[in-house]
Scaffold this motif. Structure first.
Motif, PDB file in Angstrom:
ATOM      1  N   MET A   1       1.465  15.440  -2.175  1.00  8.27           N
ATOM      2  CA  MET A   1       0.004  15.356  -2.373  1.00  8.27           C
ATOM      3  C   MET A   1      -0.513  14.043  -1.807  1.00  8.27           C
ATOM      4  O   MET A   1      -1.247  14.006  -0.848  1.00  8.27           O
ATOM      5  N   ALA A   2      -0.050  13.003  -2.379  1.00  5.84           N
ATOM      6  CA  ALA A   2      -0.511  11.715  -1.844  1.00  5.84           C
ATOM      7  C   ALA A   2       0.640  10.964  -1.191  1.00  5.84           C
ATOM      8  O   ALA A   2       0.650   9.749  -1.144  1.00  5.84           O
ATOM      9  N   LEU A   3       1.605  11.718  -0.715  1.00  6.95           N
ATOM     10  CA  LEU A   3       2.709  11.113   0.016  1.00  6.95           C
ATOM     11  C   LEU A   3       2.161  10.314   1.197  1.00  6.95           C
ATOM     12  O   LEU A   3       1.272  10.772   1.891  1.00  6.95           O
ATOM     13  N   ARG A   4       2.715   9.135   1.394  1.00  5.75           N
ATOM     14  CA  ARG A   4       2.259   8.349   2.546  1.00  5.75           C
ATOM     15  C   ARG A   4       3.388   8.182   3.558  1.00  5.75           C
ATOM     16  O   ARG A   4       4.555   8.129   3.194  1.00  5.75           O
ATOM     17  N   THR A  16      -1.525  13.729   4.614  1.00  7.08           N
ATOM     18  CA  THR A  16      -2.482  14.771   4.997  1.00  7.08           C
ATOM     19  C   THR A  16      -3.031  14.558   6.402  1.00  7.08           C
ATOM     20  O   THR A  16      -3.664  15.439   6.947  1.00  7.08           O
ATOM     21  N   PHE A  54       3.873  14.644  13.213  1.00  6.42           N
ATOM     22  CA  PHE A  54       2.883  14.460  14.276  1.00  6.42           C
ATOM     23  C   PHE A  54       1.609  13.897  13.651  1.00  6.42           C
ATOM     24  O   PHE A  54       1.048  14.502  12.737  1.00  6.42           O
ATOM     25  N   LEU A  56      -1.597  13.858  13.618  1.00  8.47           N
ATOM     26  CA  LEU A  56      -2.691  14.651  14.155  1.00  8.47           C
ATOM     27  C   LEU A  56      -4.031  13.933  14.030  1.00  8.47           C
ATOM     28  O   LEU A  56      -4.833  13.908  14.942  1.00  8.47           O
ATOM     29  N   THR A  71      13.253  13.060  -3.785  1.00  3.69           N
ATOM     30  CA  THR A  71      12.304  12.145  -4.428  1.00  3.69           C
ATOM     31  C   THR A  71      11.033  11.960  -3.614  1.00  3.69           C
ATOM     32  O   THR A  71      10.092  11.353  -4.087  1.00  3.69           O
ATOM     33  N   ASN A  72      11.036  12.447  -2.374  1.00  9.34           N
ATOM     34  CA  ASN A  72       9.930  12.232  -1.452  1.00  9.34           C
ATOM     35  C   ASN A  72       9.763  10.779  -1.049  1.00  9.34           C
ATOM     36  O   ASN A  72       8.714  10.397  -0.542  1.00  9.34           O
ATOM     37  N   ARG A  73      10.769   9.972  -1.324  1.00 10.91           N
ATOM     38  CA  ARG A  73      10.657   8.577  -0.879  1.00 10.91           C
ATOM     39  C   ARG A  73      10.807   8.540   0.642  1.00 10.91           C
ATOM     40  O   ARG A  73      11.673   9.194   1.205  1.00 10.91           O
TER      41      ARG A  73
END
Lengths: 75, 834
Positions: A1-4, A16, A54, A56, A71-73
């Protein structure tokens, strides 16, 4: 969701802005059978894996990202 | 402030500082709602916006928490759940029919005959509910993003302290609270009336407010949402008049006397404050019930029952007696009209539990404290929202639902508006007390949303929608075009009321269309040709400068993801066009191949910088001859030629190609010159009967030529063979995806896209299943009525029959369908090449 995601051109940006390009795989395989494995049978690692993203809505370049799928780290 | 609420025909006067609930209570209202299933009376209970009892509809908006919503003059308030009214509810008969409506009854009853369920469903839906949703289109709210170092959720004592100390360390600090934040602390950005509705990965916290959605992206989150008072479970615990200490104290604070005679249960320090509040308001304290450890803390002069147990609350419409068993084992009923319970705290930690492990999210203050342990009684309501009693849990347990998550799913406990704030811990304790293993007696998973959230907030776009427009947009609007979304672009669909007029202009005279939305890429550099050769299945080696070729784009799996044109520009490189919606993917694809294969090539995206205008129709050449000095006759500029042409003074890269099947020139020009060119063409075309055409006419024109739209007519795993586009793949060539196609070379596809002819009908047939007999064997992907052929035509995919052949005679609903070859119109392409 707010993964950077760390973009070497733009810095840390929200995921995103990117399109996910899947795990990093060899660009080609020597024969038809190993190509099938390369394209259709991803490692799908539970843990760290190299991925292509990519940017975008940013620099519009492909970047390489190390992400831990459990962990999405990201680094 | 004064003013009045409107509650049905009643006028409820307001005082300063009133919430909706305090004003109603002052006016003598004790029943605030009827319970979801059994239509039991429910009164003011938690007073802190947790429980479902005081939810009302305000000015047509259901689910408003009246105990925390400030009252305003003129509000129209409606109590929910009762019919004909909350006070006189004939459906309260359901409260005597528990045996007929056991937990999970709708899984077991009304199953046969089948029509029973449809009827029961209607009745159930009408009899339950928290109000009626306003009907009509939802107007999406707005959203914004906020970045900070620290987000503190909750503006109470702990939250303020955390925010102040973070700000003092120089961190950019945001403090949000769902209510007001009086006296905002210095150096902290305060968002009052912003309710945190979810914690997400990142971390990210979503806040809902009257102004819209706020997505906060902090480095750290501190959850300071405090604790609720424990919800004790005993028979009669849901009677109006039974309330938590904070509700009673809240009423007193707003100048409302909660009752005349109170029994107060105090089992933690906070309860003594509530006791004092009641006394100060002049409420007679009939008895104070305390455990042995707190016996000495009760003020003198009050009747104190040390170590007594609460057995039940009794009363019909409201509480009349608190029934207790004192330390000696004697059962007593003590008369009261308000039964105040202050038995411990239950931390509000759902936002914390939503965050993933390892995220920098922590709880502070009461939210981080341990919950007060509490034994559960053998009867009473555990879940007030969903009307789930201890008996219901027992029945579910006996039926085999032996973990908290299963109990939740079967009984729907914790699924109501409070999302387990009152009952979540009880559910886990219930399972633990019956010997469930630790992982079956956990609290159920916390998920967003933490607060009732309006649909407007959920519909708020998280990202700014960028509406892409070509440079001709204003001209289209001025010409009266009906403009709409086509992917990310705003494009004209039709210019007048008669799309057939636009269609006829293309087929019979000349027309113009804005195709500036096409993806446009210039590939240059020493390896540009190798890149093109690798990236596409198209034959490249024999494509002479000044020539164009149909381009199919396949991914590494051999699946078609786009199509367009490939133009050889000689020394200047290669020019690639893609579909309007596919431009981003095409760019990503080209850059991916260039990077990973190490081609020395530049990919220059000209999509935004260049406009494109299509001039098409039998008179297209006649029109352009008057606007250019460059040779455009058939010999100098044949079909699939690419030339530099100056049209009306505008330098254009022109491609003689067209989707529509007539003589057509695609003029690619600097974006800024688009309006000049368009005006000149429209002016010069007027004597020839020119009319511009939009997407509606294009849909019929391209279908007559049998051209599939990638994305509309194709599926994500369509190979060229499935689409009948094998001719666009250069056999024997190596390219990305050639291995994948090689693997499939021996087999023929199980599914094919084919041309269809319908007995009747048009665009409405799109999406209709294709059948042989009753079996579904495919689907219509495009359909239109062709004016020139006077036939109904379309495209669709069909599956191979078990015997190995593809069906040829089909039905789409009641319309007969035949599989026919494409193109439908001008199959030899004479008009296109003309």
């Amino acid at each position: 969701m707010a993964l950077r995601v760390p973009c070497p051109n733009c810095g840390w940006r929200p995921s995103t802005e990117f399109a996910w390009g899947g795990e990093l795989r060899p660009v080609e395989a020597p024969d038809v059978e190993s190509d099938f494995a390369r394209v259709f049978l991803p490692e799908n690692a539970a843990g760290e894996q190299a991925e292509r993203w990519f940017h975008l809505l940013g620099c519009r370049r492909w970047i390489l990202v190390q992400r831990d799928t459990t962990t999405n780290r990201v680094r | 402030m004064g003013g009045r609420l409107r509650l049905g025909r009643r006028r409820v006067p307001l005082d300063d500082g009133d919430t909706i609930a305090s004003a109603m209570y002052r006016a003598g209202i004790r029943t605030f709602s009827r319970s979801l299933k059994y239509h039991r009376r429910r009164g003011l209970y938690c007073g802190t916006g947790e429980c479902p009892n005081c939810l009302v509809t305000v000015d047509g908006v259901p689910g408003v928490r009246s105990c925390v919503t400030p009252a305003r003059d003129g509000m129209r308030v409606r109590r929910e759940g009762g019919w004909p009214s909350v006070e006189r509810d004939v459906l309260s008969v359901l409260d005597r029919l528990h045996a007929l409506l056991p937990v999970g009854f709708y899984y077991k009853t009304f199953i046969r005959p089948r029509w029973m369920w449809a009827m029961a469903d209607r009745i159930i839906r009408r009899s339950v509910g928290l109000g009626r949703l306003p009907v009509g289109p939802v107007v999406a709210g707005t959203s914004r993003h906020l970045h900070c170092d620290v987000l503190v959720v909750g503006g109470g004592e702990s939250g303020r302290a955390a925010a102040v100390s973070a700000a003092a360390r120089g961190e950019r600090t945001v403090l949000c609270d769902e209510g007001e934040v009086p006296d905002p602390p210095e150096g902290v950005e305060v968002l009052a009336r912003h309710a945190a509705i979810g914690t997400y990965e990142g971390p990210m916290v979503s806040l809902a407010s009257g102004e819209g959605l706020v997505e906060v992206h902090p480095e750290r989150v501190m959850i300071a949402t405090g604790a609720t008072e424990l919800h004790p479970v005993f028979p009669g615990n849901d009677l109006p008049g039974v309330m938590l200490g904070r509700a009673a104290a809240g009423l007193v604070r707003r100048g409302v006397k909660p009752g005349v005679r109170a029994v107060v249960v105090v089992e933690h320090d906070e309860g003594f404050e509530h006791l004092e509040a009641l006394r100060s308001a002049g409420v007679r304290i009939a008895a104070v019930v305390v455990p042995g450890s707190l016996g000495s803390a009760v003020p003198d002069g009050l009747r104190t029952l040390v170590g007594a147990d609460v057995l039940r609350a009794e009363g019909r419409e409201r509480v009349r007696f608190a029934v207790l068993r004192d330390a000696e084992g004697v059962t007593r009923g003590i008369g009261c009209d308000v039964f105040v319970l202050s038995t411990g705290r239950s931390p509000r930690d759902d936002l914390l539990r939503m965050s993933a492990q390892g995220e920098p999210v922590e709880a502070v203050g009461d939210a981080a404290a341990a919950a007060s342990p509490k034994e559960m009684s053998t009867a009473g309501y555990v879940c007030l929202c969903e009307d789930v009693s201890v008996a219901d849990l027992e029945r579910a347990w006996d039926e085999g639902y032996r973990s908290s998550e299963l109990l939740k799913r079967y009984t729907t406990a914790t699924m109501g508006p409070c999302q387990g704030a009152m009952c979540g811990r009880h559910l886990a304790a219930f399972a633990a007390a019956r010997g469930a293993a630790a992982n079956a007696a956990r609290r159920t998973t916390a998920r967003p949303l933490a607060r009732p959230t309006p649909l407007e907030i959920l519909a708020a776009p998280v990202h700014e929608v960028i509406d892409k427009r070509t440079s001709l947009h204003d001209l289209h609007v001025a010409a009266g075009a009906r403009v709409g979304w086509s992917g990310p672009w705003l494009r004209p669909f039709a210019y007048g009321d008669d799309p057939q007029e636009e269609y006829r202009a293309v087929r019979e005279r000349v027309s113009v269309m804005d195709v500036g939305t096409l993806g446009k890429f210039l590939l240059t550099g020493p390896d540009a040709k190798d890149l093109v050769d690798d990236a596409f299945p198209t034959r490249v080696d024999d494509l002479a400068p000044g020539r164009a070729r149909y381009l199919l784009a396949l991914d590494e799996a051999g699946y078609v993801f786009d199509d367009g044109l490939l133009c050889s520009l000689g020394a200047e490189g290669w020019y690639v066009t893609s579909t309007s919606g596919g431009a981003d993917r095409m760019e990503g694809w080209l850059r991916d191949r260039a990077d990973r294969c190490g081609f020395r090539a530049h990919v220059v995206d000209l999509t935004a910088e260049r406009g494109a205008t299509l001039v098409a129709g039998p008179l297209a050449r006649e029109l352009l001859v008057g606007l250019t000095d460059d040779p455009i006759d058939r010999e100098a500029f044949p079909h699939m030629g690419v030339r530099e042409v100056t049209v009306a003074g505008v330098p254009c890269g022109a491609i003689r190609a067209g989707f529509v099947g007539e003589v057509a020139f695609e003029l690619h020009h600097p974006r800024s010159r688009g309006p000049d060119l368009w005006r000149a063409i429209v002016e010069a075309g007027a004597p020839l009967g020119l009319a511009p055409h939009g997407l509606d006419a294009l849909e019929v024109l391209r279908l007559e030529k049998g051209h599939p739209y990638v994305g509309q007519d194709t599926l994500p795993d369509d190979t060229p063979a499935k689409l009948g586009l094998e001719w666009a793949v250069h056999a024997g060539k190596r390219f990305a995806g050639s291995h994948a196609l090689e693997r499939l070379a021996g087999s023929s596809p199980e599914r094919r896209l084919v041309g269809l002819e319908f007995d009747r009908g048009g665009a409405e047939l799109r999406g209709v299943p294709l059948r042989v007999g009753a079996r579904i064997v495919g689907r219509v992907t495009s359909a239109a009525r062709s004016p020139i052929l006077d036939r109904s035509i379309g495209l669709g995919w069909i599956r191979r029959e078990p015997e190995g052949l593809f069906p040829e005679e089909l039905r789409a609903d009641r319309v007969g369908v035949r599989v026919v070859p494409t193109p439908f119109y001008d199959p030899a392409g004479d008009r296109l090449r003309g």
